[in-house]
Design a protein around this motif. Structure first.
Motif, mmCIF file in Angstrom:
data_model
loop_
_atom_site.group_PDB
_atom_site.id
_atom_site.type_symbol
_atom_site.label_atom_id
_atom_site.label_comp_id
_atom_site.label_asym_id
_atom_site.label_seq_id
_atom_site.Cartn_x
_atom_site.Cartn_y
_atom_site.Cartn_z
ATOM 1 N N LYS A 135 0.856 -1.184 0.000
ATOM 2 C CA LYS A 135 0.000 0.000 0.000
ATOM 3 C C LYS A 135 0.892 1.233 0.000
ATOM 4 N N THR A 136 0.721 2.063 -0.999
ATOM 5 C CA THR A 136 1.517 3.282 -1.105
ATOM 6 C C THR A 136 0.692 4.462 -0.627
ATOM 7 N N ARG A 137 1.331 5.293 0.162
ATOM 8 C CA ARG A 137 0.701 6.497 0.690
ATOM 9 C C ARG A 137 1.440 7.707 0.123
ATOM 10 N N ARG A 138 0.701 8.695 -0.349
ATOM 11 C CA ARG A 138 1.295 9.905 -0.919
ATOM 12 C C ARG A 138 1.517 10.963 0.166
ATOM 13 N N ILE A 139 2.037 10.521 1.291
ATOM 14 C CA ILE A 139 2.287 11.396 2.435
ATOM 15 C C ILE A 139 3.621 11.014 3.052
#
Length: 153
Positions: free
Chosen positions: A65-69
């Protein structure tokens, strides 16, 4: 060819989200190879696979899961409870790690799925995805090198 918008069970699949996910999957595969961990990409055969990768020659699975934070922006990160429910029914005897890749600061955190532990986490409904999610405390996660040590032993 993938349609720009395709309805799935609980959310909208868009070409933009697909490309973002694929780019990060390739990055993750290369990163793991640097640590001598070969991954089988299960999404190559089924984009709706309940997990993204299997570590070659093992029964260890990884959901990316990639988070843009940044990793420090929040104390928790969300994860789809429905996916965990699927794992409980069909994957109960396998080791599954969830990998959270925080794109802004390039930090990677892992947590090994355990339904008893996860049942103690708070849940929250997420309207934009129409899903109920676990709020996973990042303090329960391990760093990349600890994950590598766990799976290589």
């Amino acid at each position: 060819m993938i349609d720009k918008t395709e309805e799935t069970e609980n959310n909208k699949f868009t070409l933009e989200k697909y490309k973002f996910g694929v780019e990060n999957e390739y990055y993750f595969i290369v990163l793991m190879k640097m640590y001598r961990i070969d991954l089988v990409n299960l999404n190559d055969k089924n984009k709706y696979s309940p997990v993204d990768f299997r570590i070659k020659n093992t029964d260890i699975y990884i959901e990316l899961k990639t988070r843009r934070i940044n990793s420090f922006d929040y104390t928790n990160t969300f994860f789809d409870k429905l996916k965990c429910d699927i794992w409980d029914k069909k994957w109960a005897s396998t080791d599954i790690y969830i990998c959270f890749y925080f794109e802004n600061d390039k930090k990677i955190k892992f947590i090994k799925y355990n339904n008893v532990v996860f049942s103690g986490f708070k849940t929250k409904y997420r309207e934009d995805w129409d899903t109920t999610n676990y709020l996973i405390p990042l303090t329960n996660c391990i760093d990349l090198l600890d994950f590598i040590a766990d799976v290589l032993n």
